[in-house]
Design a protein around this motif. Structure first.
Motif, mmCIF file in Angstrom:
data_model
loop_
_atom_site.group_PDB
_atom_site.id
_atom_site.type_symbol
_atom_site.label_atom_id
_atom_site.label_comp_id
_atom_site.label_asym_id
_atom_site.label_seq_id
_atom_site.Cartn_x
_atom_site.Cartn_y
_atom_site.Cartn_z
ATOM 1 N N THR A 95 53.820 78.518 79.516
ATOM 2 C CA THR A 95 53.004 77.592 78.737
ATOM 3 C C THR A 95 51.570 77.705 79.232
ATOM 4 O O THR A 95 51.333 78.188 80.348
ATOM 5 C CB THR A 95 53.483 76.138 78.920
ATOM 6 N N PRO A 96 50.608 77.232 78.446
ATOM 7 C CA PRO A 96 49.236 77.212 78.955
ATOM 8 C C PRO A 96 49.136 76.436 80.274
ATOM 9 O O PRO A 96 48.420 76.853 81.182
ATOM 10 C CB PRO A 96 48.446 76.542 77.832
ATOM 11 N N ALA A 97 49.872 75.338 80.398
ATOM 12 C CA ALA A 97 49.832 74.552 81.641
ATOM 13 C C ALA A 97 50.365 75.361 82.820
ATOM 14 O O ALA A 97 49.807 75.306 83.918
ATOM 15 C CB ALA A 97 50.618 73.257 81.473
ATOM 16 N N ASP A 98 51.454 76.128 82.595
ATOM 17 C CA ASP A 98 51.989 76.997 83.658
ATOM 18 C C ASP A 98 50.914 77.979 84.120
ATOM 19 O O ASP A 98 50.688 78.169 85.308
ATOM 20 C CB ASP A 98 53.170 77.837 83.161
ATOM 21 N N PHE A 99 50.259 78.598 83.159
ATOM 22 C CA PHE A 99 49.261 79.618 83.446
ATOM 23 C C PHE A 99 48.044 79.014 84.147
ATOM 24 O O PHE A 99 47.565 79.529 85.153
ATOM 25 C CB PHE A 99 48.854 80.313 82.146
ATOM 26 N N GLN A 100 47.546 77.911 83.621
ATOM 27 C CA GLN A 100 46.341 77.295 84.164
ATOM 28 C C GLN A 100 46.560 76.666 85.533
ATOM 29 O O GLN A 100 45.612 76.537 86.308
ATOM 30 C CB GLN A 100 45.798 76.258 83.179
#
Length: 138
Positions: A95-100
């Protein structure tokens, strides 16, 4: 107008998916660069990558759990960033949250819009417009 060159960065485990992205880029009129398809066996791998990155108009980076720790993926992103070309982040299995939330992810990538692989048509539509716009002006 020269071809719209699109470098596709990915991990070896994601080659099949990267080939599908390359096919879609070509269908939009762009010229994709994919290491397995564009580097001859026995060629100077790093030289070919650097040469294409020096010419590329944009970079697509496919981030998956496998590509997060691949040095070549990060080197390719760094080269694109230094050149100031667009970097399109495509996520699969993240997810974007995982990546960020990863501490080693550069801030310049955390601030970008990210696409899930299922949203890549949005990017492809824009690429098609850039290619068609270049043809009109060339």
């Amino acid at each position: 107008m020269p071809e719209r060159l699109v470098f596709i960065s990915h991990a070896g485990e994601d080659t099949w998916i990267a080939k599908q992205i390359a096919r879609e880029v070509a269908d939009c009129g762009g010229r994709p660069f994919l290491d397995q398809a564009d580097i001859d066996i026995g060629a100077e791998f790093e030289d070919d990558i650097r040469s294409f990155l020096d010419q590329a108009h944009e970079l697509i980076v496919l981030f998956t759990p496998w590509s997060l720790d691949r040095p070549y993926v990060w080197a390719e992103i760094g080269a694109a960033w230094l050149r100031g070309i667009p970097i399109v982040v495509v996520l699969l299995g993240l997810t974007p949250a995982d990546f960020q939330s990863r501490p080693n992810t550069p801030v310049f990538l955390k601030k970008r819009d990210m696409l899930h692989l299922n949203q890549i048509d949005q990017y492809l539509d824009q690429l098609r417009e850039r290619v068609d716009g270049g043809r009109d002006n060339g």
